[in-house]
Design a protein around this motif. Structure first.
Motif, PDB file in Angstrom:
ATOM      1  N   ALA A   1      39.086  42.264  41.550  1.00 36.15           N
ATOM      2  CA  ALA A   1      40.483  41.812  41.470  1.00 36.15           C
ATOM      3  C   ALA A   1      41.039  41.534  42.864  1.00 36.15           C
ATOM      4  O   ALA A   1      41.750  40.547  43.087  1.00 36.15           O
ATOM      5  N   GLY A   2      40.737  42.400  43.822  1.00 33.84           N
ATOM      6  CA  GLY A   2      41.170  42.155  45.191  1.00 33.84           C
ATOM      7  C   GLY A   2      40.526  40.931  45.794  1.00 33.84           C
ATOM      8  O   GLY A   2      41.150  40.219  46.597  1.00 33.84           O
ATOM      9  N   TYR A   3      39.286  40.642  45.424  1.00 33.98           N
ATOM     10  CA  TYR A   3      38.607  39.438  45.921  1.00 33.98           C
ATOM     11  C   TYR A   3      39.301  38.175  45.409  1.00 33.98           C
ATOM     12  O   TYR A   3      39.454  37.197  46.144  1.00 33.98           O
ATOM     13  N   VAL A   4      39.724  38.221  44.153  1.00 36.47           N
ATOM     14  CA  VAL A   4      40.459  37.074  43.603  1.00 36.47           C
ATOM     15  C   VAL A   4      41.778  36.879  44.333  1.00 36.47           C
ATOM     16  O   VAL A   4      42.167  35.753  44.665  1.00 36.47           O
ATOM     17  N   LEU A   5      42.496  37.970  44.610  1.00 33.30           N
ATOM     18  CA  LEU A   5      43.758  37.860  45.350  1.00 33.30           C
ATOM     19  C   LEU A   5      43.536  37.333  46.763  1.00 33.30           C
ATOM     20  O   LEU A   5      44.361  36.584  47.291  1.00 33.30           O
ATOM     21  N   SER A   6      42.438  37.722  47.368  1.00 32.74           N
ATOM     22  CA  SER A   6      42.177  37.329  48.751  1.00 32.74           C
ATOM     23  C   SER A   6      41.739  35.876  48.872  1.00 32.74           C
ATOM     24  O   SER A   6      42.140  35.180  49.804  1.00 32.74           O
TER      25      SER A   6
ATOM     26  N   GLY B   1      51.095  34.476  40.615  1.00 28.65           N
ATOM     27  CA  GLY B   1      51.836  35.231  39.610  1.00 28.65           C
ATOM     28  C   GLY B   1      51.246  36.609  39.378  1.00 28.65           C
ATOM     29  O   GLY B   1      51.981  37.600  39.231  1.00 28.65           O
ATOM     30  N   TYR B   2      49.920  36.687  39.380  1.00 25.13           N
ATOM     31  CA  TYR B   2      49.251  37.986  39.227  1.00 25.13           C
ATOM     32  C   TYR B   2      49.572  38.888  40.403  1.00 25.13           C
ATOM     33  O   TYR B   2      49.820  40.095  40.234  1.00 25.13           O
ATOM     34  N   SER B   3      49.586  38.332  41.609  1.00 25.36           N
ATOM     35  CA  SER B   3      49.924  39.108  42.796  1.00 25.36           C
ATOM     36  C   SER B   3      51.354  39.634  42.737  1.00 25.36           C
ATOM     37  O   SER B   3      51.622  40.786  43.074  1.00 25.36           O
ATOM     38  N   LEU B   4      52.285  38.776  42.289  1.00 22.97           N
ATOM     39  CA  LEU B   4      53.680  39.203  42.156  1.00 22.97           C
ATOM     40  C   LEU B   4      53.822  40.297  41.103  1.00 22.97           C
ATOM     41  O   LEU B   4      54.578  41.265  41.285  1.00 22.97           O
ATOM     42  N   LEU B   5      53.084  40.181  40.009  1.00 25.75           N
ATOM     43  CA  LEU B   5      53.131  41.201  38.956  1.00 25.75           C
ATOM     44  C   LEU B   5      52.626  42.541  39.482  1.00 25.75           C
ATOM     45  O   LEU B   5      53.213  43.592  39.197  1.00 25.75           O
ATOM     46  N   LEU B   6      51.558  42.517  40.260  1.00 24.37           N
ATOM     47  CA  LEU B   6      51.053  43.758  40.844  1.00 24.37           C
ATOM     48  C   LEU B   6      52.081  44.380  41.783  1.00 24.37           C
ATOM     49  O   LEU B   6      52.252  45.603  41.813  1.00 24.37           O
TER      50      LEU B   6
ATOM     51  N   VAL C   1      43.857  55.888  36.183  1.00 20.67           N
ATOM     52  CA  VAL C   1      43.294  54.582  36.542  1.00 20.67           C
ATOM     53  C   VAL C   1      44.391  53.526  36.612  1.00 20.67           C
ATOM     54  O   VAL C   1      44.456  52.723  37.551  1.00 20.67           O
ATOM     55  N   GLY C   2      45.291  53.537  35.624  1.00 19.90           N
ATOM     56  CA  GLY C   2      46.376  52.559  35.632  1.00 19.90           C
ATOM     57  C   GLY C   2      47.321  52.738  36.805  1.00 19.90           C
ATOM     58  O   GLY C   2      47.795  51.757  37.397  1.00 19.90           O
ATOM     59  N   SER C   3      47.588  53.990  37.183  1.00 21.88           N
ATOM     60  CA  SER C   3      48.525  54.230  38.275  1.00 21.88           C
ATOM     61  C   SER C   3      47.917  53.920  39.637  1.00 21.88           C
ATOM     62  O   SER C   3      48.645  53.621  40.590  1.00 21.88           O
ATOM     63  N   THR C   4      46.602  53.976  39.764  1.00 27.42           N
ATOM     64  CA  THR C   4      45.964  53.659  41.044  1.00 27.42           C
ATOM     65  C   THR C   4      45.570  52.194  41.167  1.00 27.42           C
ATOM     66  O   THR C   4      45.307  51.722  42.273  1.00 27.42           O
ATOM     67  N   MET C   5      45.542  51.467  40.051  1.00 28.53           N
ATOM     68  CA  MET C   5      44.958  50.132  40.061  1.00 28.53           C
ATOM     69  C   MET C   5      45.712  49.163  40.963  1.00 28.53           C
ATOM     70  O   MET C   5      45.103  48.366  41.699  1.00 28.53           O
ATOM     71  N   THR C   6      47.036  49.200  40.925  1.00 25.14           N
ATOM     72  CA  THR C   6      47.797  48.215  41.698  1.00 25.14           C
ATOM     73  C   THR C   6      47.590  48.409  43.198  1.00 25.14           C
ATOM     74  O   THR C   6      47.266  47.461  43.921  1.00 25.14           O
ATOM     75  N   VAL C   7      47.751  49.641  43.669  1.00 27.62           N
ATOM     76  CA  VAL C   7      47.583  49.903  45.103  1.00 27.62           C
ATOM     77  C   VAL C   7      46.132  49.685  45.514  1.00 27.62           C
ATOM     78  O   VAL C   7      45.860  49.136  46.599  1.00 27.62           O
ATOM     79  N   ALA C   8      45.188  50.080  44.673  1.00 22.40           N
ATOM     80  CA  ALA C   8      43.775  49.888  44.999  1.00 22.40           C
ATOM     81  C   ALA C   8      43.435  48.404  45.125  1.00 22.40           C
ATOM     82  O   ALA C   8      42.685  47.996  46.029  1.00 22.40           O
ATOM     83  N   THR C   9      43.993  47.587  44.244  1.00 21.19           N
ATOM     84  CA  THR C   9      43.746  46.140  44.322  1.00 21.19           C
ATOM     85  C   THR C   9      44.325  45.560  45.599  1.00 21.19           C
ATOM     86  O   THR C   9      43.686  44.739  46.278  1.00 21.19           O
ATOM     87  N   TRP C  10      45.519  45.966  45.972  1.00 22.68           N
ATOM     88  CA  TRP C  10      46.132  45.490  47.211  1.00 22.68           C
ATOM     89  C   TRP C  10      45.322  45.946  48.422  1.00 22.68           C
ATOM     90  O   TRP C  10      45.153  45.186  49.394  1.00 22.68           O
ATOM     91  N   MET C  11      44.817  47.162  48.407  1.00 24.75           N
ATOM     92  CA  MET C  11      44.011  47.651  49.525  1.00 24.75           C
ATOM     93  C   MET C  11      42.724  46.841  49.671  1.00 24.75           C
ATOM     94  O   MET C  11      42.331  46.457  50.792  1.00 24.75           O
ATOM     95  N   MET C  12      42.059  46.564  48.571  1.00 16.05           N
ATOM     96  CA  MET C  12      40.833  45.779  48.637  1.00 16.05           C
ATOM     97  C   MET C  12      41.111  44.347  49.075  1.00 16.05           C
ATOM     98  O   MET C  12      40.362  43.776  49.875  1.00 16.05           O
TER      99      MET C  12
ATOM    100  N   ALA D   1      43.543  43.317  50.996  1.00 11.32           N
ATOM    101  CA  ALA D   1      43.866  43.326  52.422  1.00 11.32           C
ATOM    102  C   ALA D   1      42.600  43.432  53.262  1.00 11.32           C
ATOM    103  O   ALA D   1      42.501  42.787  54.318  1.00 11.32           O
ATOM    104  N   TYR D   2      41.622  44.199  52.808  1.00  7.65           N
ATOM    105  CA  TYR D   2      40.396  44.295  53.598  1.00  7.65           C
ATOM    106  C   TYR D   2      39.557  43.031  53.466  1.00  7.65           C
ATOM    107  O   TYR D   2      38.935  42.588  54.438  1.00  7.65           O
ATOM    108  N   PHE D   3      39.517  42.430  52.289  1.00  7.11           N
ATOM    109  CA  PHE D   3      38.760  41.195  52.113  1.00  7.11           C
ATOM    110  C   PHE D   3      39.334  40.071  52.973  1.00  7.11           C
ATOM    111  O   PHE D   3      38.607  39.168  53.388  1.00  7.11           O
ATOM    112  N   ASP D   4      40.641  40.115  53.223  1.00  3.88           N
ATOM    113  CA  ASP D   4      41.247  39.102  54.090  1.00  3.88           C
ATOM    114  C   ASP D   4      40.687  39.145  55.504  1.00  3.88           C
ATOM    115  O   ASP D   4      40.715  38.133  56.213  1.00  3.88           O
ATOM    116  N   SER D   5      40.201  40.306  55.946  1.00  4.52           N
ATOM    117  CA  SER D   5      39.669  40.431  57.297  1.00  4.52           C
ATOM    118  C   SER D   5      38.229  39.948  57.413  1.00  4.52           C
ATOM    119  O   SER D   5      37.692  39.875  58.521  1.00  4.52           O
ATOM    120  N   ILE D   6      37.586  39.636  56.288  1.00  8.29           N
ATOM    121  CA  ILE D   6      36.205  39.155  56.307  1.00  8.29           C
ATOM    122  C   ILE D   6      36.213  37.631  56.364  1.00  8.29           C
ATOM    123  O   ILE D   6      36.776  36.982  55.472  1.00  8.29           O
TER     124      ILE D   6
END
Length: 296
Positions: free
Chosen positions: A110-115, A124-129, A165-176, A178-183
């Protein structure tokens, strides 16, 4: 002309002396500043560690009805022999490790798709997260309890894990993301030229260079699930289903508290996060990506 040169020659050493003195003064001031910063950091660290040290000392201090002298392990052994501490520890490990595995497995793609995605659907998915991330978990506890009660997931470790899992998913996706953006995407383009698919480049190139990001996301999910008390106290009822935070709370009675048992169980709760950080700390580095680009 000779008089001017003579005057310049006389002033030269004086200027050199002044410059050397100025440098010594600045060096001494810098050293004093470092000592002040070191002292401030030492004081702050001591203040932070005092509660932990008190907890550890009380956990190994004999209780009021004990005949032991000095430090003893009888509080820890008593907690595991007289209570369900071993079951609570197992429940916490099951829910926490399940949350970590599922969160990382879902947040990474999911983070790869956002990146890498550039479309209205991704935006829209990013805004929802972002909106979901801004909402505190307490706002959804009551609706989830009503929903899970009808599904038989109350007083159930599976239902608790789903909420974690649901409560960690949004922040975990944003963290991934953000790191994929640096690659650099040039690494993926090179793999595409060599015949890799998009999924192949993601697994063989992106994830291989994202170990620090994956570990950061895993540790975030681990700490959130391991330390949670609010959701557990709402959804768990049976003593055999308690996690460690709920087990610690069970020692607090209306008119008395078994502090030695509380501190002993608190030490048990502190050990897994300490072990995780001590084990994975060496994998947190930022040099892998730069090495991947060598020679390009």
């Amino acid at each position: 002309m000779s008089a001017v040169l003579h005057a310049h020659a006389e002033s030269g050493p004086a200027l050199g002396v002044d410059t050397g003195k100025r440098r010594r003064v600045l060096s001494e001031a810098g050293q004093r500043g470092r000592w002040w910063r070191f002292t401030a950091i030492l004081i702050i660290t001591a203040i932070v560690l005092i509660p932990i040290m008190v907890t550890v000392v009380l956990a190994f201090t004999p209780g009021p009805n004990s005949t032991a002298t000095g430090l003893t392990f009888e509080n820890l052994s008593g907690v595991f022999s007289k209570t369900l501490a071993a079951t609570w520890l197992k429940n916490s490990l099951v829910t926490t490790l399940s949350t970590v595995v599922v969160s990382v497995a879902v947040a990474a793609p999911a983070g790869y798709v956002l990146s890498r995605g550039r479309s209205k659907a991704v935006s829209g998915y990013s805004l929802l997260l972002f909106v979901m991330q801004s909402l505190p978990i307490i706002t959804s506890v009551v609706p989830l309890f009503i929903l899970f009660a009808g599904m038989g997931l109350v007083d159930n470790l599976l239902g608790l894990t789903i909420i974690y899992v649901g409560s960690t998913m949004t922040v975990a996706t944003w963290m991934m993301a953000a790191y994929f953006d640096s690659i650099p995407i040039s690494l993926e383009e090179a793999s595409w030229i060599d015949g890799c698919s998009v999924f192949g480049s993601f697994t063989k190139v992106v994830l291989r260079n994202s170990l620090p990001g994956v570990l950061s996301t895993a540790i975030f999910a681990f700490l959130l699930a391991w330390n949670d008390y609010l959701v557990a106290i709402v959804f768990l009822r049976s003593n055999e289903i308690f996690t460690l935070p709920m087990g610690v709370q069970s020692f607090f009675q209306q008119n008395a508290t078994d502090w030695t048992s509380v501190m002993a169980l608190a030490v048990v709760m502190m050990l897994p996060p300490v072990i995780v950080f001590a084990t994975l700390n060496k994998y947190f580095s930022v040099g892998g990506i730069g090495g991947s680009l060598a020679g390009r």
